[in-house]
Design a protein around this motif. Sequence first.
Motif, mmCIF file in Angstrom:
data_model
loop_
_atom_site.group_PDB
_atom_site.id
_atom_site.type_symbol
_atom_site.label_atom_id
_atom_site.label_comp_id
_atom_site.label_asym_id
_atom_site.label_seq_id
_atom_site.Cartn_x
_atom_site.Cartn_y
_atom_site.Cartn_z
ATOM 1 N N ARG A 68 0.827 -1.209 0.000
ATOM 2 C CA ARG A 68 0.000 0.000 0.000
ATOM 3 C C ARG A 68 0.865 1.264 0.000
ATOM 4 O O ARG A 68 0.525 2.254 -0.635
ATOM 5 C CB ARG A 68 -0.906 -0.021 1.238
ATOM 6 C CG ARG A 68 -1.766 1.207 1.397
ATOM 7 C CD ARG A 68 -2.978 0.955 2.270
ATOM 8 N NE ARG A 68 -2.643 0.685 3.664
ATOM 9 C CZ ARG A 68 -3.543 0.568 4.631
ATOM 10 N NH1 ARG A 68 -4.834 0.653 4.349
ATOM 11 N NH2 ARG A 68 -3.190 0.322 5.866
ATOM 12 N N ILE A 113 -4.886 0.894 -2.680
ATOM 13 C CA ILE A 113 -5.443 -0.292 -2.015
ATOM 14 C C ILE A 113 -6.356 0.114 -0.855
ATOM 15 O O ILE A 113 -6.021 0.997 -0.078
ATOM 16 C CB ILE A 113 -4.307 -1.189 -1.467
ATOM 17 C CG1 ILE A 113 -3.581 -1.883 -2.608
ATOM 18 C CG2 ILE A 113 -4.870 -2.242 -0.508
ATOM 19 C CD1 ILE A 113 -2.445 -2.764 -2.119
ATOM 20 N N ARG A 136 -9.106 -2.408 -4.808
ATOM 21 C CA ARG A 136 -8.503 -1.127 -5.216
ATOM 22 C C ARG A 136 -9.602 -0.111 -5.446
ATOM 23 O O ARG A 136 -10.675 -0.443 -5.932
ATOM 24 C CB ARG A 136 -7.674 -1.316 -6.489
ATOM 25 C CG ARG A 136 -6.517 -2.258 -6.246
ATOM 26 C CD ARG A 136 -5.745 -2.508 -7.510
ATOM 27 N NE ARG A 136 -5.018 -1.318 -7.920
ATOM 28 C CZ ARG A 136 -4.227 -1.288 -8.995
ATOM 29 N NH1 ARG A 136 -4.095 -2.353 -9.766
ATOM 30 N NH2 ARG A 136 -3.579 -0.181 -9.300
ATOM 31 N N THR A 143 -0.884 2.505 -4.155
ATOM 32 C CA THR A 143 -1.358 3.377 -3.073
ATOM 33 C C THR A 143 -2.889 3.464 -3.007
ATOM 34 O O THR A 143 -3.424 4.030 -2.064
ATOM 35 C CB THR A 143 -0.762 4.790 -3.219
ATOM 36 O OG1 THR A 143 -0.975 5.222 -4.569
ATOM 37 C CG2 THR A 143 0.716 4.789 -2.928
#
Lengths: 92, 92
Positions: free
Chosen positions: B51, B58, B88, B56
Amino acid sequence: MSETENVYVGSKPILSYVTALVTALQKADKVNVLARGRAISSAVDVVEVTRRSFLTDIVVDNITIGTEVLGEGENKRNVSTIAITLSRKKQE
Amino acid sequence: MSETENVYVGSKPILSYVTALVTALQKADKVNVLARGRAISSAVDVVEVTRRSFLTDIVVDNITIGTEVLGEGENKRNVSTIAITLSRKKQE
């Protein structure tokens, strides 16, 4: 009853945190079990042992994971964290 | 896209599971990161590293903990488990 108690799990034997958790759940409506890094596995063990063998009415309300930055300068590093929020089933 | 992929975290280096997780999140809408015992801490590390440094967007949809009974007879023992469900953020 007070609102929220925190139990910080570290590298001591699981059962010492189980005792702390049982006491905390008798004092407060909600208890956060908190741990960082390698102790995250132990935090899950503490909750599972307590739920299986001591207070079978424990409910997991929420679990969050995150990252904390520890240390300064050259020693700066990221450490994973967990917070497990517990309460007890209301007695009818 | 397929529905759900599982990534089992064990005792290999964190980054090998990070790679597996990134691949799984490109194939499926939902990915479960699963681990037992000492590997629970690593599973949280895998999610946090992925993450922070790779995907980023997630989102942690759910985290559950539990107990599994491993072994037979004299070797029977309880092992804690974790399941972290990820997806996501939808692109607008």
